[in-house]
Design a protein around this motif. Structure first.
Motif, mmCIF file in Angstrom:
data_model
loop_
_atom_site.group_PDB
_atom_site.id
_atom_site.type_symbol
_atom_site.label_atom_id
_atom_site.label_comp_id
_atom_site.label_asym_id
_atom_site.label_seq_id
_atom_site.Cartn_x
_atom_site.Cartn_y
_atom_site.Cartn_z
ATOM 1 N N ASN A 74 0.840 -1.185 0.000
ATOM 2 C CA ASN A 74 0.000 0.000 0.000
ATOM 3 C C ASN A 74 0.879 1.240 0.000
ATOM 4 O O ASN A 74 1.842 1.317 0.757
ATOM 5 C CB ASN A 74 -0.929 0.013 1.225
ATOM 6 C CG ASN A 74 -1.959 1.123 1.171
ATOM 7 O OD1 ASN A 74 -1.666 2.266 1.473
ATOM 8 N ND2 ASN A 74 -3.177 0.783 0.777
ATOM 9 N N ALA A 75 0.524 2.213 -0.861
ATOM 10 C CA ALA A 75 1.278 3.458 -0.933
ATOM 11 C C ALA A 75 0.499 4.629 -0.351
ATOM 12 O O ALA A 75 0.817 5.788 -0.625
ATOM 13 C CB ALA A 75 1.682 3.759 -2.378
ATOM 14 N N GLY A 76 -0.526 4.322 0.436
ATOM 15 C CA GLY A 76 -1.264 5.387 1.103
ATOM 16 C C GLY A 76 -2.418 5.908 0.281
ATOM 17 O O GLY A 76 -3.088 5.162 -0.430
ATOM 18 N N VAL A 77 -2.654 7.207 0.374
ATOM 19 C CA VAL A 77 -3.795 7.824 -0.314
ATOM 20 C C VAL A 77 -3.393 8.221 -1.728
ATOM 21 O O VAL A 77 -2.209 8.359 -2.055
ATOM 22 C CB VAL A 77 -4.315 9.059 0.458
ATOM 23 C CG1 VAL A 77 -4.658 8.688 1.887
ATOM 24 C CG2 VAL A 77 -3.294 10.192 0.433
ATOM 25 N N ASP A 78 -4.398 8.421 -2.559
ATOM 26 C CA ASP A 78 -4.179 8.829 -3.943
ATOM 27 C C ASP A 78 -3.958 10.344 -3.977
ATOM 28 O O ASP A 78 -4.912 11.126 -3.968
ATOM 29 C CB ASP A 78 -5.389 8.434 -4.790
ATOM 30 C CG ASP A 78 -5.186 8.702 -6.273
ATOM 31 O OD1 ASP A 78 -4.202 9.381 -6.631
ATOM 32 O OD2 ASP A 78 -6.013 8.236 -7.075
ATOM 33 N N ILE A 79 -2.700 10.746 -3.998
ATOM 34 C CA ILE A 79 -2.359 12.169 -3.978
ATOM 35 C C ILE A 79 -2.926 12.891 -5.203
ATOM 36 O O ILE A 79 -3.359 14.047 -5.124
ATOM 37 C CB ILE A 79 -0.829 12.363 -3.915
ATOM 38 C CG1 ILE A 79 -0.264 11.775 -2.618
ATOM 39 C CG2 ILE A 79 -0.468 13.840 -4.018
ATOM 40 C CD1 ILE A 79 -0.747 12.472 -1.370
ATOM 41 N N LYS A 80 -2.971 12.206 -6.343
ATOM 42 C CA LYS A 80 -3.488 12.842 -7.557
ATOM 43 C C LYS A 80 -4.953 13.231 -7.389
ATOM 44 O O LYS A 80 -5.397 14.254 -7.897
ATOM 45 C CB LYS A 80 -3.315 11.905 -8.750
ATOM 46 C CG LYS A 80 -1.860 11.687 -9.149
ATOM 47 C CD LYS A 80 -1.752 10.767 -10.344
ATOM 48 C CE LYS A 80 -0.304 10.553 -10.738
ATOM 49 N NZ LYS A 80 -0.164 9.630 -11.889
ATOM 50 N N GLU A 81 -5.712 12.413 -6.677
ATOM 51 C CA GLU A 81 -7.110 12.736 -6.431
ATOM 52 C C GLU A 81 -7.219 14.009 -5.588
ATOM 53 O O GLU A 81 -8.067 14.867 -5.858
ATOM 54 C CB GLU A 81 -7.800 11.569 -5.718
ATOM 55 C CG GLU A 81 -9.279 11.804 -5.453
ATOM 56 C CD GLU A 81 -9.941 10.664 -4.704
ATOM 57 O OE1 GLU A 81 -11.089 10.324 -5.036
ATOM 58 O OE2 GLU A 81 -9.296 10.115 -3.778
ATOM 59 N N LEU A 82 -6.347 14.124 -4.603
ATOM 60 C CA LEU A 82 -6.362 15.318 -3.757
ATOM 61 C C LEU A 82 -5.957 16.556 -4.554
ATOM 62 O O LEU A 82 -6.562 17.626 -4.415
ATOM 63 C CB LEU A 82 -5.417 15.134 -2.564
ATOM 64 C CG LEU A 82 -5.780 14.054 -1.548
ATOM 65 C CD1 LEU A 82 -4.732 13.999 -0.443
ATOM 66 C CD2 LEU A 82 -7.165 14.309 -0.960
ATOM 67 N N GLN A 83 -4.934 16.423 -5.384
ATOM 68 C CA GLN A 83 -4.444 17.568 -6.148
ATOM 69 C C GLN A 83 -5.461 18.036 -7.180
ATOM 70 O O GLN A 83 -5.516 19.214 -7.521
ATOM 71 C CB GLN A 83 -3.124 17.210 -6.843
ATOM 72 C CG GLN A 83 -1.949 16.972 -5.890
ATOM 73 C CD GLN A 83 -1.504 18.239 -5.163
ATOM 74 O OE1 GLN A 83 -2.131 18.661 -4.194
ATOM 75 N NE2 GLN A 83 -0.429 18.834 -5.619
ATOM 76 N N LYS A 133 -11.132 20.510 -6.429
ATOM 77 C CA LYS A 133 -11.261 21.965 -6.471
ATOM 78 C C LYS A 133 -11.548 22.559 -5.088
ATOM 79 O O LYS A 133 -11.567 23.771 -4.921
ATOM 80 C CB LYS A 133 -12.369 22.357 -7.450
ATOM 81 C CG LYS A 133 -12.097 21.891 -8.880
ATOM 82 C CD LYS A 133 -13.145 22.411 -9.836
ATOM 83 C CE LYS A 133 -12.949 21.870 -11.246
ATOM 84 N NZ LYS A 133 -11.612 22.103 -11.785
ATOM 85 N N ASP A 134 -11.813 21.688 -4.118
ATOM 86 C CA ASP A 134 -12.056 22.157 -2.759
ATOM 87 C C ASP A 134 -11.493 21.109 -1.800
ATOM 88 O O ASP A 134 -10.711 20.253 -2.212
ATOM 89 C CB ASP A 134 -13.551 22.401 -2.508
ATOM 90 C CG ASP A 134 -14.409 21.169 -2.812
ATOM 91 O OD1 ASP A 134 -13.881 20.027 -2.703
ATOM 92 O OD2 ASP A 134 -15.592 21.331 -3.140
ATOM 93 N N PHE A 135 -11.880 21.192 -0.537
ATOM 94 C CA PHE A 135 -11.352 20.270 0.464
ATOM 95 C C PHE A 135 -12.201 19.005 0.619
ATOM 96 O O PHE A 135 -11.992 18.221 1.539
ATOM 97 C CB PHE A 135 -11.236 20.973 1.821
ATOM 98 C CG PHE A 135 -10.166 22.030 1.854
ATOM 99 C CD1 PHE A 135 -8.834 21.688 1.688
ATOM 100 C CD2 PHE A 135 -10.509 23.367 2.048
ATOM 101 C CE1 PHE A 135 -7.843 22.662 1.719
ATOM 102 C CE2 PHE A 135 -9.519 24.342 2.080
ATOM 103 C CZ PHE A 135 -8.188 23.998 1.909
ATOM 104 N N GLY A 136 -13.154 18.814 -0.297
ATOM 105 C CA GLY A 136 -14.026 17.655 -0.199
ATOM 106 C C GLY A 136 -13.278 16.331 -0.256
ATOM 107 O O GLY A 136 -13.570 15.403 0.508
ATOM 108 N N ALA A 137 -12.299 16.240 -1.157
ATOM 109 C CA ALA A 137 -11.538 14.998 -1.281
ATOM 110 C C ALA A 137 -10.679 14.756 -0.043
ATOM 111 O O ALA A 137 -10.520 13.619 0.405
ATOM 112 C CB ALA A 137 -10.666 15.033 -2.533
#
Length: 244
Positions: A58-67, A70-74
């Motif tokens: 496991n490499a943790g969370v999907d950073i690309k999804e966070l980047q 458009k807001d802090f929802g992810a």
């Protein structure tokens, strides 16, 4: 992404497979939590083996999804998803055996730190590179795997520890060649499944009850600092610098 099955001896197998590095998006963390909850709710299940396909666990969370958000929802979603998945490992009414190969980073530490038993391949490494991503969290779980000062050094420097090191600390039960990892995890799980299931479920509940601190509350406390770093713009700056 998440597959689950139960064998004839009552061992549930939950497999994460999200190439290329098993970094999970918001939905993936909630799906993992749901799979664990479903396995634990099945009276026929006596133990769980949680493992992953691919190069690493496991490499943790999907950073690309966070980047891309458009807001802090992810960010809120993945924070809640990780908390749910880690809690599902911890609260699963039967023992959870994790089988770790390759890299185990970020959220992978959260899974392992809350698991009952860890079996690792000889190429497995464990780490929390959160500070390089402008985030915090899962020190709660790393502290269940390594001594306090080792945890702090790993957190501040993003250094990793090997499976052999964790075995010496007593947090990894056994280290085997990668080709033998799944079989080794099932050997442990089948040994548990051979015991009286009512006693094993009582043992799991009682062991959680005597923990010196609540890892669910502790982890949510850590997440507050990740929110702070994001709200102040520090997290974006650090991630941008890290990606250069």
């Amino acid at each position: 992404m998440i597959e689950a099955s139960v064998d004839e001896l009552g061992v549930a197998e939950i497999v994460v497979n999200n190439p290329p590095v098993n970094a999970l998006p918001v939905k993936g963390w909630f799906d993992l939590a749901a799979a664990l909850q479903s396995a634990g709710a099945d009276p026929a299940v006596r133990a769980v083996v949680l493992r992953a396909e691919g190069r690493g666990f496991n490499a943790g969370v999907d950073i690309k999804e966070l980047q891309a958000a458009k807001d802090f929802g992810a960010l809120v979603g993945v924070s809640r998803g990780c908390a749910a998945a880690f809690a599902a490992v911890y609260d699963c009414p039967v023992p959870v055996v994790v089988a770790v190969q390759g890299f185990c980073l970020g959220g992978g530490i959260g899974i392992c730190g809350n698991a009952d038993i860890i079996v690792a391949a000889d190429d497995a490494t464990f780490g929390l590179p959160e500070v390089d991503r402008g985030a915090l969290g899962a020190a709660t779980h790393l502290a269940r795997l390594v001594p306090q000062h080792k945890m702090r050094a790993m957190m501040y420097t993003s250094a990793t520890a090997t499976a052999a090191e964790l075995q010496a600390f007593g947090s990894v039960l056994t280290v085997v060649p990668r080709a033998e990892l799944r079989a080794a995890a099932f050997e442990v799980a089948h040994g548990i499944a051979a015991k009286d299931p009512a006693v094993i479920r009582a043992a799991k509940e009682s062991l959680n009850g005597i923990d010196p601190w609540d890892p669910k509350r502790s982890y949510r406390y850590e997440q507050g600092y990740t929110y702070e770093l994001n709200l102040t713009g520090v997290a974006d700056r650090v991630r941008d610098e890290f990606g250069r």
